[in-house]
Design a protein around this motif. Structure first.
Motif, PDB file in Angstrom:
ATOM      1  N   GLU A 193      16.575  31.675  21.423  1.00 16.50           N
ATOM      2  CA  GLU A 193      17.162  31.672  20.075  1.00 16.50           C
ATOM      3  C   GLU A 193      16.503  30.628  19.176  1.00 16.50           C
ATOM      4  OE1 GLU A 193      21.458  33.197  21.824  1.00 16.50           O
ATOM      5  OE2 GLU A 193      21.164  31.082  21.324  1.00 16.50           O
ATOM      6  N   ALA A 194      16.048  29.534  19.770  1.00 18.82           N
ATOM      7  CA  ALA A 194      15.431  28.471  18.974  1.00 18.82           C
ATOM      8  C   ALA A 194      14.129  28.927  18.332  1.00 18.82           C
ATOM      9  CB  ALA A 194      15.175  27.244  19.854  1.00 18.82           C
ATOM     10  N   VAL A 195      13.406  29.846  18.978  1.00 20.70           N
ATOM     11  CA  VAL A 195      12.108  30.278  18.449  1.00 20.70           C
ATOM     12  C   VAL A 195      12.193  31.645  17.766  1.00 20.70           C
ATOM     13  CG1 VAL A 195      10.834  28.951  20.153  1.00 20.70           C
ATOM     14  CG2 VAL A 195      11.431  31.336  20.659  1.00 20.70           C
ATOM     15  N   THR A 196      13.393  32.193  17.643  1.00 13.89           N
ATOM     16  CA  THR A 196      13.585  33.498  16.996  1.00 13.89           C
ATOM     17  C   THR A 196      14.113  33.294  15.586  1.00 13.89           C
ATOM     18  OG1 THR A 196      14.069  34.536  19.134  1.00 13.89           O
ATOM     19  CG2 THR A 196      14.788  35.716  17.166  1.00 13.89           C
ATOM     20  N   THR A 197      13.630  34.097  14.655  1.00 11.72           N
ATOM     21  CA  THR A 197      14.110  33.999  13.276  1.00 11.72           C
ATOM     22  C   THR A 197      14.920  35.217  12.847  1.00 11.72           C
ATOM     23  OG1 THR A 197      12.035  34.927  12.427  1.00 11.72           O
ATOM     24  CG2 THR A 197      12.183  32.534  12.586  1.00 11.72           C
ATOM     25  N   GLU A 198      14.750  36.348  13.531  1.00  7.93           N
ATOM     26  CA  GLU A 198      15.456  37.575  13.135  1.00  7.93           C
ATOM     27  C   GLU A 198      16.111  38.196  14.368  1.00  7.93           C
ATOM     28  OE1 GLU A 198      14.051  40.924  10.158  1.00  7.93           O
ATOM     29  OE2 GLU A 198      13.299  41.343  12.175  1.00  7.93           O
ATOM     30  N   PHE A 199      17.433  38.312  14.322  1.00  5.59           N
ATOM     31  CA  PHE A 199      18.205  38.823  15.453  1.00  5.59           C
ATOM     32  C   PHE A 199      18.890  40.134  15.077  1.00  5.59           C
ATOM     33  CE2 PHE A 199      18.050  34.257  15.701  1.00  5.59           C
ATOM     34  CZ  PHE A 199      17.990  33.915  17.040  1.00  5.59           C
ATOM     35  N   ARG A 200      18.910  41.055  16.021  1.00  7.15           N
ATOM     36  CA  ARG A 200      19.687  42.283  15.882  1.00  7.15           C
ATOM     37  C   ARG A 200      20.506  42.472  17.155  1.00  7.15           C
ATOM     38  NH1 ARG A 200      15.058  43.317  12.960  1.00  7.15           N
ATOM     39  NH2 ARG A 200      15.279  44.626  11.101  1.00  7.15           N
ATOM     40  N   PHE A 201      21.835  42.466  17.025  1.00  7.76           N
ATOM     41  CA  PHE A 201      22.727  42.631  18.164  1.00  7.76           C
ATOM     42  C   PHE A 201      23.451  43.968  18.042  1.00  7.76           C
ATOM     43  CE2 PHE A 201      22.227  38.104  17.645  1.00  7.76           C
ATOM     44  CZ  PHE A 201      22.274  37.567  18.918  1.00  7.76           C
ATOM     45  N   PHE A 202      23.318  44.830  19.044  1.00  4.91           N
ATOM     46  CA  PHE A 202      24.106  46.067  19.075  1.00  4.91           C
ATOM     47  C   PHE A 202      25.154  45.907  20.164  1.00  4.91           C
ATOM     48  CE2 PHE A 202      24.866  50.513  20.452  1.00  4.91           C
ATOM     49  CZ  PHE A 202      25.467  50.933  19.276  1.00  4.91           C
ATOM     50  N   LEU A 203      26.437  45.989  19.778  1.00  2.62           N
ATOM     51  CA  LEU A 203      27.539  45.605  20.657  1.00  2.62           C
ATOM     52  C   LEU A 203      28.582  46.718  20.734  1.00  2.62           C
ATOM     53  CD1 LEU A 203      27.849  42.064  19.055  1.00  2.62           C
ATOM     54  CD2 LEU A 203      26.755  42.586  21.254  1.00  2.62           C
ATOM     55  N   PRO A 204      28.401  47.695  21.625  1.00  5.38           N
ATOM     56  CA  PRO A 204      29.341  48.808  21.713  1.00  5.38           C
ATOM     57  C   PRO A 204      30.523  48.577  22.632  1.00  5.38           C
ATOM     58  CG  PRO A 204      27.456  49.236  23.107  1.00  5.38           C
ATOM     59  CD  PRO A 204      27.179  47.926  22.426  1.00  5.38           C
ATOM     60  N   THR A 205      30.535  47.465  23.378  1.00  2.00           N
ATOM     61  CA  THR A 205      31.580  47.288  24.387  1.00  2.00           C
ATOM     62  C   THR A 205      32.485  46.080  24.164  1.00  2.00           C
ATOM     63  OG1 THR A 205      30.036  46.086  25.812  1.00  2.00           O
ATOM     64  CG2 THR A 205      30.230  48.461  26.161  1.00  2.00           C
ATOM     65  N   MET A 206      31.918  44.962  23.711  1.00  2.00           N
ATOM     66  CA  MET A 206      32.739  43.777  23.490  1.00  2.00           C
ATOM     67  C   MET A 206      32.023  42.834  22.534  1.00  2.00           C
ATOM     68  SD  MET A 206      32.290  41.869  27.177  1.00  2.00           S
ATOM     69  CE  MET A 206      33.459  40.580  26.765  1.00  2.00           C
ATOM     70  N   ILE A 207      32.719  41.795  22.124  1.00  2.00           N
ATOM     71  CA  ILE A 207      32.187  40.823  21.173  1.00  2.00           C
ATOM     72  C   ILE A 207      31.286  39.846  21.915  1.00  2.00           C
ATOM     73  CG2 ILE A 207      32.840  38.975  19.563  1.00  2.00           C
ATOM     74  CD1 ILE A 207      35.537  40.555  19.234  1.00  2.00           C
ATOM     75  N   THR A 208      30.107  39.583  21.373  1.00  2.00           N
ATOM     76  CA  THR A 208      29.157  38.699  22.020  1.00  2.00           C
ATOM     77  C   THR A 208      29.590  37.242  21.916  1.00  2.00           C
ATOM     78  OG1 THR A 208      26.821  38.091  22.137  1.00  2.00           O
ATOM     79  CG2 THR A 208      27.742  38.399  19.939  1.00  2.00           C
ATOM     80  N   GLY A 209      29.059  36.411  22.822  1.00  9.82           N
ATOM     81  CA  GLY A 209      29.448  35.008  22.884  1.00  9.82           C
ATOM     82  C   GLY A 209      29.182  34.233  21.612  1.00  9.82           C
ATOM     83  N   LEU A 210      28.129  34.573  20.873  1.00  6.65           N
ATOM     84  CA  LEU A 210      27.835  33.850  19.633  1.00  6.65           C
ATOM     85  C   LEU A 210      28.949  33.993  18.610  1.00  6.65           C
ATOM     86  CD1 LEU A 210      24.021  34.469  18.918  1.00  6.65           C
ATOM     87  CD2 LEU A 210      25.117  32.383  19.755  1.00  6.65           C
ATOM     88  N   LEU A 211      29.711  35.079  18.695  1.00  3.54           N
ATOM     89  CA  LEU A 211      30.778  35.342  17.721  1.00  3.54           C
ATOM     90  C   LEU A 211      32.169  35.030  18.268  1.00  3.54           C
ATOM     91  CD1 LEU A 211      29.595  38.874  16.471  1.00  3.54           C
ATOM     92  CD2 LEU A 211      29.119  36.646  15.417  1.00  3.54           C
ATOM     93  N   ALA A 212      32.244  34.664  19.542  1.00  2.00           N
ATOM     94  CA  ALA A 212      33.534  34.614  20.219  1.00  2.00           C
ATOM     95  C   ALA A 212      34.252  33.274  20.055  1.00  2.00           C
ATOM     96  CB  ALA A 212      33.351  34.917  21.703  1.00  2.00           C
ATOM     97  N   THR A 213      35.580  33.344  20.074  1.00  2.00           N
ATOM     98  CA  THR A 213      36.404  32.139  20.121  1.00  2.00           C
ATOM     99  C   THR A 213      36.418  31.611  21.554  1.00  2.00           C
ATOM    100  OG1 THR A 213      38.398  33.412  20.639  1.00  2.00           O
ATOM    101  CG2 THR A 213      37.908  33.031  18.292  1.00  2.00           C
ATOM    102  N   PRO A 214      36.816  30.352  21.771  1.00  2.00           N
ATOM    103  CA  PRO A 214      36.878  29.825  23.147  1.00  2.00           C
ATOM    104  C   PRO A 214      37.744  30.669  24.079  1.00  2.00           C
ATOM    105  CG  PRO A 214      37.015  28.036  21.563  1.00  2.00           C
ATOM    106  CD  PRO A 214      37.071  29.303  20.759  1.00  2.00           C
ATOM    107  N   ASP A 215      38.895  31.147  23.601  1.00  2.00           N
ATOM    108  CA  ASP A 215      39.758  31.975  24.442  1.00  2.00           C
ATOM    109  C   ASP A 215      39.047  33.256  24.863  1.00  2.00           C
ATOM    110  OD1 ASP A 215      41.865  30.216  24.424  1.00  2.00           O
ATOM    111  OD2 ASP A 215      42.950  31.217  22.807  1.00  2.00           O
ATOM    112  N   TYR A 216      38.339  33.870  23.922  1.00  2.09           N
ATOM    113  CA  TYR A 216      37.644  35.122  24.206  1.00  2.09           C
ATOM    114  C   TYR A 216      36.493  34.875  25.189  1.00  2.09           C
ATOM    115  CZ  TYR A 216      35.955  39.861  23.176  1.00  2.09           C
ATOM    116  OH  TYR A 216      35.581  41.185  23.263  1.00  2.09           O
TER     117      TYR A 216
END
Length: 282
Positions: free
Chosen positions: A109-132
């Motif tokens: 992630e440190a060397v990437t400038t453009e990210f595309r996440f396709f998430l059909p099953t659950m919320i990814t860790g970058l977007l998640a709350t601690p509980d999730y």
């Protein structure tokens, strides 16, 4: 094409040997081959020495120049595809420590400038709350507290305005009740708030959407620039580095993207679903 997981990413030496053998069969020197392929002799030498992994386009050009035919050409092309593919199985990652995987992702992630996440099953860790995050690791082994901490640390990359993020989720992924209702309401509220950050695009494909988006199997995948794609399965992850694979997943992403809602409409959906979870708690 069928891949043997144990051989993925370990075929550079086999590829180098096969290309070198085919060049010698054709009676060409490295210098002659390089000139005919419009490559440097150093590049040909590094390919045959296993120091660099050529692209599929490079290999196709070399094979055409050498006049290679099936079955040799087919076998060599299979080798180059395999050399650009890596398999990371879940059990090996757990034995090594899931926090190590988080460190690898942080470096990528440190060397990437453009990210595309396709998430059909659950919320990814970058977007998640601690509980999730904790709930998503419920069946994992090892020092889970350390893994949770690493996942939450990685979220700092979202605040880097020099990067761009596009997250595309299905309604199923967003509304799947991985945590209790109130915690789900907080999680959806976080998604809605992240929508307001200029360099973050977050879209949702509603359940009522039909069309080409459902014509192909939906797998979780992340595209890092044009560098690589990580495709997640139940038992591990495929890392694909060949430009044809990366381009194919970028095209898939764009097709799915056209069926999503964004901006204010997306925030409205998220806030409405959060409110429903809140009412379930009352």
């Amino acid at each position: 094409m069928t891949f043997d997981p144990e051989s993925l990413g370990r075929t550079r030496s086999d590829l180098a040997a096969a290309l070198s053998s085919e060049r010698r069969r054709a009676g060409l020197t490295q210098t002659t081959l390089a000139k005919r392929c419009n490559m440097s002799q150093t590049k040909i030498s590094n390919i045959e020495g296993g120091k660099i992994t050529p692209t599929i386009v490079d290999v196709e050009l070399i094979l055409e120049t050498l006049g290679a035919h099936d079955p040799v050409a087919t076998e060599i092309l299979a080798l180059v595809r395999s050399a650009h593919t890596e398999w990371q199985d879940t059990w090996a990652s757990q034995r090594r420590g899931l926090d190590k995987k988080q460190d690898e992702l942080a470096r990528l992630e440190a060397v990437t400038t453009e990210f595309r996440f396709f998430l059909p099953t659950m919320i990814t860790g970058l977007l998640a709350t601690p509980d999730y995050v904790r709930a998503s690791l419920d069946r994992s082994t090892g020092d889970i507290a350390k893994v949770v901490a690493r996942k939450l640390e990685r979220q700092r990359t979202l605040m880097d305005s020099s990067k761009s993020f596009t997250f595309l989720l299905t309604e199923q992924a967003v509304r799947w009740p991985l945590v209790p209702p109130l915690a789900m309401a907080v999680q959806l509220g976080r998604l809605a708030s992240l929508c307001r950050i200029p360099h973050i695009r977050l879209g949702v494909i509603p359940l009522e959407q039909v069309g080409p988006v459902v014509e192909t199997p939906l797998s979780v995948f992340t595209v890092y620039d044009r560098r690589l794609v990580q495709v997640e399965t139940h038992t591990g992850a495929l890392i694909l580095r060949d430009y044809k694979d990366v381009s194919a997943y970028r095209e898939d992403f764009e097709r799915y993207e056209a069926h999503a809602v964004w901006g204010d409409e997306c925030r409205g959906l998220l806030e409405g679903w959060a409110e429903r979870f809140t009412r379930q708690r009352q």
